[in-house]
Every structure is written in C-alpha cells, then in structure tokens.
Design a protein around this motif. Structure first.
Motif, mmCIF file in Angstrom:
data_model
loop_
_atom_site.group_PDB
_atom_site.id
_atom_site.type_symbol
_atom_site.label_atom_id
_atom_site.label_comp_id
_atom_site.label_asym_id
_atom_site.label_seq_id
_atom_site.Cartn_x
_atom_site.Cartn_y
_atom_site.Cartn_z
ATOM 1 N N SER A 22 0.826 -1.201 0.000
ATOM 2 C CA SER A 22 0.000 0.000 0.000
ATOM 3 C C SER A 22 0.867 1.260 0.000
ATOM 4 O O SER A 22 0.370 2.356 -0.291
ATOM 5 N N ALA A 297 -4.178 6.866 -13.501
ATOM 6 C CA ALA A 297 -4.307 7.601 -12.246
ATOM 7 C C ALA A 297 -3.702 8.991 -12.373
ATOM 8 O O ALA A 297 -3.519 9.683 -11.370
ATOM 9 N N ARG A 308 0.158 9.369 -5.994
ATOM 10 C CA ARG A 308 -0.863 8.706 -6.812
ATOM 11 C C ARG A 308 -0.892 7.205 -6.551
ATOM 12 O O ARG A 308 -1.956 6.598 -6.485
ATOM 13 N N GLU A 311 -2.418 6.987 -2.884
ATOM 14 C CA GLU A 311 -3.659 7.647 -2.477
ATOM 15 C C GLU A 311 -4.745 7.703 -3.547
ATOM 16 O O GLU A 311 -5.895 8.033 -3.220
ATOM 17 N N SER A 312 -4.439 7.405 -4.809
ATOM 18 C CA SER A 312 -5.479 7.525 -5.830
ATOM 19 C C SER A 312 -6.584 6.507 -5.574
ATOM 20 O O SER A 312 -6.354 5.397 -5.096
ATOM 21 N N GLU A 313 -7.792 6.891 -5.917
ATOM 22 C CA GLU A 313 -8.943 6.009 -5.727
ATOM 23 C C GLU A 313 -8.777 4.710 -6.515
ATOM 24 O O GLU A 313 -9.125 3.625 -6.033
ATOM 25 N N LEU A 314 -8.234 4.809 -7.727
ATOM 26 C CA LEU A 314 -8.046 3.633 -8.564
ATOM 27 C C LEU A 314 -7.127 2.619 -7.888
ATOM 28 O O LEU A 314 -7.483 1.434 -7.741
ATOM 29 N N GLN A 316 -6.148 2.441 -4.728
ATOM 30 C CA GLN A 316 -6.675 1.976 -3.440
ATOM 31 C C GLN A 316 -7.762 0.926 -3.636
ATOM 32 O O GLN A 316 -7.816 -0.064 -2.895
ATOM 33 N N SER A 317 -8.600 1.098 -4.657
ATOM 34 C CA SER A 317 -9.662 0.115 -4.886
ATOM 35 C C SER A 317 -9.081 -1.233 -5.293
ATOM 36 O O SER A 317 -9.587 -2.291 -4.887
ATOM 37 N N ASP A 320 -7.971 -3.428 -2.363
ATOM 38 C CA ASP A 320 -8.992 -3.914 -1.436
ATOM 39 C C ASP A 320 -9.572 -5.215 -1.980
ATOM 40 O O ASP A 320 -10.511 -5.218 -2.777
#
Length: 377
Positions: A22, A297, A308, A311-314, A316-317, A320
């Motif tokens: 991460s 990103a 990026r 922390e980018s949403e892409l 990070q998703s 998960d």
C-alpha cells in the motif's frame, strides 16, 4: 570516447516479504518507448517503428527516477517498451537510476541491436537483470510469433552473452493457443540458458493481443498444475504474469509459489497484482496499475508518482481484495491471488470483476460466472 566504468549496483533490495504494497510497489515498470523493430502478435503496446514525439525526455526520465527513489532504497525498476534500445539515452538512464540506488532491470526486444557488445554495455551501466522473451522453442515457432526472422537466434545469443557477463537472465513466455504446446520444450531451453527465472505470461487481450486466441480456463488450470510440478525440481524460479491463481494452485499442491534461486537478485513474493505491488508508467508519463490495465491515475510528468500510487482512488480500490466482485470476491484465496485485474478489465471494463481465465469455483458459490459477465448476460 572512453567506456563508462562499471556502475556500483545496489547490492540488495528490501525484503520482498516486508514490503507494504500500500506504500510502495514491489516493481515499477517504465515503458521508456513504444518504438520497436518487431511486430509481435501479442504486443500490448501495439509498438511502432518510430519513437513517439511526446515520450518522456531524458531530463523528465531522470525526474521520474528521482520520484521512484522516494518509495525507498533499492526500489526495483524495469525499463520496458517497445524496445528500450530504441532510445539513444538508455545507458545514461540506467547509470542515473543505479546512482540513485535503484535496482535497474531491462526487457529488450530480440532484434539486431541486442548484440553481445550491447549486453556488456548494459551490464557495465548497472543493469541487475536482463529479461528476454522466448515464445517458441525453435526459430520457426518463435520468429512466426514475433513477426521477424532471426529474432530467436538474436534472443538466444543475447541470453548467452548475458550469462558470459555474469548478468542474471529472466525468460518471458506468452501463453496463448498458439504457444501453449511449446511450453515443455521451452522449459528445457530456459534450463539450457541458465536462466534464474521463467516468467510465464497468460495472454490479456489488449493491443495487438486482441487478435490472439486465449487458452480455456480448464487448459490454464492444467498448465498451472504443470508449472507447479516444474517448480519442484527446476534450477530456476517459476512465476506467472497476469495469472495470480497460480498461487492458489501451488498452495493446493502444497507448494510455495514465492520462491526463486538466491542468485535471482530480486526475490519474489505473493499477492502482487495490478495496482497492488505493481505500477506502470507509460512512455508519455501516465501512471497505470499495469501496462495491461490502461486506466490512468494521472500523469507523473510534473511529480506525484508516490502520492498517486498510495492515495489515488483507482489504486486503493485495486488493493482492497474484499471489494472484488463475483466469484473472485468470495473466493477464500483472494488475498493470496486476487485474480488478474487486467484481464477482468479487458473483458468487462470493470477492474474489480472476476478473472475469466480462472476455472476455480468457491464452494457454495452460485452467482454469475465470468463468462456471463463478459457476455453481458
């Protein structure tokens, strides 16, 4: 001009098992160019003969390497393409990255430019590993796939030159309907060339690879079982690319899918998928989770690589595993596998969908299968 003195290579990188994916990728690939003499059937980059006018410049490339160093010492960097040798500043970039404490590796194309002299120059510049591609065990099968007569001989010659220079070799092989029957003979060739790692890439339909035929999920499962057996006795490491369910098969066979010889110089670890331990910077500076998952990103031309990635949403998703959908989302192996996010995206436009190449169905699962999602049913 006097030759450059050999660079001082970083002696070691971080313990792969200790990397928090991460926070930093296990590997960052920089596509330094899309230019290439070859016209390979499977080419992700849809490479062209000429360099793109908007490629990162030498100074921009050095800034990118500076940003990469911010992930921490010993960061692994793969210079890819196209053919990286199409860039006249390649040695300068390798020397710069090495001076910044990065572990610089290279994936050149098997062309006439990959001479033994070039291999030795790359080694002197600080390259810690050379990865070459063999998709057939004979000149006929390999050259047909690569679209260039002589590519097989040039690739084998370069691999032997690297061995003579003391430079570890990785062999990359694409698995699709056209190449799968070559795998046993390729295994023998990988051994003969004293490679430290065989990286077996399972086709993702992007770029020119869209015209090729993938193998079936059942055939992929049998190939994984065979690779697991190969890994028991082979003097080289075995890994898969865009087929993380090899880890599930290896676990089911009571094998550790993370091992590779100590001479590898890089090591392996479980759980690396697009955006989670893996990042890709395009020739124009776009940051992707993978070269096979062309969802950006943002550009890193003016900075922001580390932010990026973290922390980018892409990104990070994609890290998960509990956000995965379909049978990947309920699979008990999702934290060691996670499926190919790139293949899911190529088939469904959803990077969190199930990997359509995996044949495994978790016990009790009765939802949609990847074939249903891909077809829109």
């Amino acid at each position: 001009m006097a030759p450059h003195p050999p660079q001082s290579r970083p002696s070691t990188g971080p313990d792969p098992a200790a990397i928090d994916t991460s926070r930093r990728p296990f590997v960052l690939i920089w596509e330094v160019t899309q230019a290439c003499e070859l016209a390979c059937d499977h080419c992700r980059a849809d490479a062209q003969p000429a360099r793109h006018p908007d490629e990162l410049t030498t100074s921009e490339g050095k800034r990118l390497l500076d940003q990469t160093r911010e992930f921490g010492p010993g960061q692994l960097v793969v210079l890819s393409g196209g053919d990286p040798l199409a860039r006249p500043d390649l040695v300068e970039l390798i020397e710069y990255g090495t001076s910044r404490g990065l572990r610089m590796t290279l994936t050149p194309s098997g062309t006439s430019s990959l001479t033994p002299e070039t291999v030795h120059r790359l080694s002197d510049a600080g390259v810690t590993r050379l990865a070459v591609s063999l998709d057939g065990a004979t000149p006929s099968t390999h050259d047909t796939f690569r679209g260039e007569n002589g590519s097989f001989e040039e690739t084998v010659r370069a691999a032997r030159a690297a061995r003579d220079a003391g430079l570890p070799i990785q062999i990359n092989t694409t698995v699709c309907a056209q190449t799968v029957d070559e795998l046993p003979a390729l295994r023998d060739l990988v051994d003969e060339l004293d490679a430290v790692l065989w990286s077996v890439f399972f086709l993702v339909p992007v770029g020119r690879g869209r015209i090729l035929e993938s193998i079936s999920p059942d055939r992929a499962e049998s190939v994984m079982e065979w690779l697991s057996d190969v890994s028991k006795d082979a003097p080289f490491g075995v890994k898969t690319t865009e087929a993380p369910f090899y880890r599930r098969v290896a676990i089911q066979h009571r094998r550790d899918a993370s091992g590779s010889p100590s001479s590898d110089g890089i090591g392996r670890r479980l759980g690396i998928t697009a955006g989670d331990g893996f990042a890709f910077v395009s020739h124009t500076g776009e940051l992707y989770p993978s070269g096979f998952l062309p969802k950006s990103a943002g550009s890193v031309r003016d900075g922001g690589l580390v932010e990026r990635y973290r922390e980018s949403e892409l990104f990070q998703s994609l890290r998960d595993r509990d956000a995965l959908r379909g049978k990947c989302g309920v699979c008990e192996y999702r934290h060691v596998c996670g499926g190919s996010r790139s293949r899911a995206y190529a088939h469904t436009d959803d990077p969190l969908a199930s990997d359509p190449l995996c044949a495994y169905v978790p016990e009790g699962y009765d939802g949609k299968m990847p074939s249903d999602q891909a077809s829109g049913d």
